[in-house]
Design a protein around this motif. Sequence first.
Motif, PDB file in Angstrom:
ATOM      1  N   ARG A   1    -147.040  31.384  32.522  1.00  0.00           N
ATOM      2  CA  ARG A   1    -147.233  32.817  32.284  1.00  0.00           C
ATOM      3  C   ARG A   1    -148.611  33.295  32.729  1.00  0.00           C
ATOM      4  N   ALA A   2    -149.617  32.440  32.604  1.00  0.00           N
ATOM      5  CA  ALA A   2    -150.988  32.859  32.906  1.00  0.00           C
ATOM      6  C   ALA A   2    -151.393  32.603  34.353  1.00  0.00           C
ATOM      7  N   ALA A   3    -150.692  31.740  35.053  1.00  0.00           N
ATOM      8  CA  ALA A   3    -151.129  31.295  36.377  1.00  0.00           C
ATOM      9  C   ALA A   3    -151.046  32.400  37.420  1.00  0.00           C
ATOM     10  N   THR A   4    -151.862  32.262  38.456  1.00  0.00           N
ATOM     11  CA  THR A   4    -151.838  33.165  39.597  1.00  0.00           C
ATOM     12  C   THR A   4    -150.660  32.819  40.497  1.00  0.00           C
ATOM     13  N   ASP A   5    -150.470  33.603  41.544  1.00  0.00           N
ATOM     14  CA  ASP A   5    -149.390  33.333  42.488  1.00  0.00           C
ATOM     15  C   ASP A   5    -149.532  31.976  43.160  1.00  0.00           C
ATOM     16  N   ASP A   6    -150.772  31.520  43.332  1.00  0.00           N
ATOM     17  CA  ASP A   6    -150.970  30.213  43.961  1.00  0.00           C
ATOM     18  C   ASP A   6    -151.120  29.102  42.923  1.00  0.00           C
ATOM     19  N   ARG A   7    -150.623  29.360  41.692  1.00  0.00           N
ATOM     20  CA  ARG A   7    -150.518  28.340  40.647  1.00  0.00           C
ATOM     21  C   ARG A   7    -151.884  27.818  40.202  1.00  0.00           C
ATOM     22  N   THR A   8    -152.773  28.750  39.915  1.00  0.00           N
ATOM     23  CA  THR A   8    -154.091  28.413  39.369  1.00  0.00           C
ATOM     24  C   THR A   8    -154.275  29.156  38.056  1.00  0.00           C
ATOM     25  N   VAL A   9    -154.840  28.474  37.072  1.00  0.00           N
ATOM     26  CA  VAL A   9    -155.070  29.086  35.770  1.00  0.00           C
ATOM     27  C   VAL A   9    -156.512  28.841  35.343  1.00  0.00           C
ATOM     28  N   ILE A  10    -157.094  29.815  34.654  1.00  0.00           N
ATOM     29  CA  ILE A  10    -158.440  29.686  34.089  1.00  0.00           C
ATOM     30  C   ILE A  10    -158.277  29.267  32.633  1.00  0.00           C
ATOM     31  N   ILE A  11    -158.952  28.204  32.229  1.00  0.00           N
ATOM     32  CA  ILE A  11    -158.781  27.650  30.893  1.00  0.00           C
ATOM     33  C   ILE A  11    -160.106  27.647  30.136  1.00  0.00           C
ATOM     34  N   THR A  12    -160.043  28.008  28.866  1.00  0.00           N
ATOM     35  CA  THR A  12    -161.168  27.800  27.959  1.00  0.00           C
ATOM     36  C   THR A  12    -160.611  27.331  26.632  1.00  0.00           C
ATOM     37  N   CYS A  13    -161.439  26.690  25.802  1.00  0.00           N
ATOM     38  CA  CYS A  13    -161.017  26.148  24.517  1.00  0.00           C
ATOM     39  C   CYS A  13    -161.879  26.724  23.396  1.00  0.00           C
ATOM     40  N   VAL A  14    -161.239  27.027  22.269  1.00  0.00           N
ATOM     41  CA  VAL A  14    -161.963  27.573  21.126  1.00  0.00           C
ATOM     42  C   VAL A  14    -161.434  26.968  19.832  1.00  0.00           C
ATOM     43  N   ASN A  15    -162.305  26.939  18.815  1.00  0.00           N
ATOM     44  CA  ASN A  15    -161.865  26.680  17.452  1.00  0.00           C
ATOM     45  C   ASN A  15    -162.114  27.942  16.633  1.00  0.00           C
ATOM     46  N   GLN A  16    -161.878  27.883  15.327  1.00  0.00           N
ATOM     47  CA  GLN A  16    -162.008  29.083  14.506  1.00  0.00           C
ATOM     48  C   GLN A  16    -163.415  29.664  14.560  1.00  0.00           C
ATOM     49  N   ALA A  17    -164.426  28.796  14.544  1.00  0.00           N
ATOM     50  CA  ALA A  17    -165.809  29.272  14.557  1.00  0.00           C
ATOM     51  C   ALA A  17    -166.124  30.020  15.847  1.00  0.00           C
TER      52      ALA A  17
END
Length: 382
Positions: free
Chosen positions: A124-140
């Motif tokens: 759902r998030a990927a671009t047309d060329d199948r690339t996604v930007i990822i980041t990670c978070v916790n509650q804080a």
Amino acid sequence: MGKAMVAEATARQAASFVLGAAAALTVVMLVQYRAPAAGLSRARTHGQFSGWRSLDHRRLNGTAGLTDHQAPVVVAGEGHHVHHANATLKANSTRTRASHLPIADHEEEGVQEEFRGLAAAVARAATDDRTVIITCVNQAWAAPGSLLDLFLESFRIGDGTSRLLPHVLVVAMDPAAHARCQAVHRHCYHYTMPGLHINFTSAKFFGSKEWLELVWSKVKLQRRILELGYGFLFTDVDILWFRDPFKHVTAYADMTVSSDVYFGDPDRLSNFPNTGFFHVKPNARTIAMTKLWHDSRGRYPGANEQPVFNMIKKQLVAKLGLRLRYLDPAHVGGFCSYGKDLGKIVTMHANCCVGLKNKMRDLRSTGGGRGIHLYSFEYPRI
């Protein structure tokens, strides 16, 4: 005597015919027996990189460099059903054969459980060329007024970065972070990590057991995304985006990584990497790289993923043929190292800065080049 010789020759011919017929029948039966399994392993699916083949498991365990034509194809998603890729893929995308990556049968169930829902979230998030930007978070990090808010706001008001925001997948490490993400962003994924009984909700101290589990879990997640056939740009959430960094990612490199210490040459292996910001293409080399990277954790007890990567980078290049390039801090900067021309800086990382409160304070004072002000923050005090 003559009749005896003729009889013996006839018997030999008959025996040879019987043996030959039996061998041919055996071959036919074996082919018919194996055909259904082969057919199942070659199911077709949409949205795959053209020309990709399944991984050669023997080459992954060898010392030879891996080539592009050995890159993986998209694997079956959760529940052993093949999921369609991003619906926005270009109409002329080439359809190629799909096969499972070389994951052992006893591991497949655990992989599916650990990353349940990831394939759909990435698609759902990927671009047309199948690339996604990822980041990670916790509650804080996801709490109101914390790092996630600064991170997302930088995309909205940056120079040419708002168009990238729909392709950001926020990975939440706990239920509270996931709920907060869903309230402020379109694409969120809850990484549950079955069997790991650690509370990730609060801020974790640098070097603590919980913090180490948090940072190392990202490498497993990144590997799975590559196995699904997607490339990614991973960014720590304590990074502000002022401009589009993809302009500084070269097509040649398998992995393009930011640097804490940069000696002026993007191909110089002795540069010091910062794995809080890096781009990876999906292929056999990078999947093998993430596996070797994570497996090397045991060789360096108490170390996080960044120094371990620095320790093994020569091995990754020599053994796997990994094509590694470094980003110039003049463009992709951090508190450890940054350029003097604010008009050229595309991202700013709150590295060399320990503690959530310290990161928040310093990022709030970093407006970034060309008049960008986050929440009316001032220009950076550099």
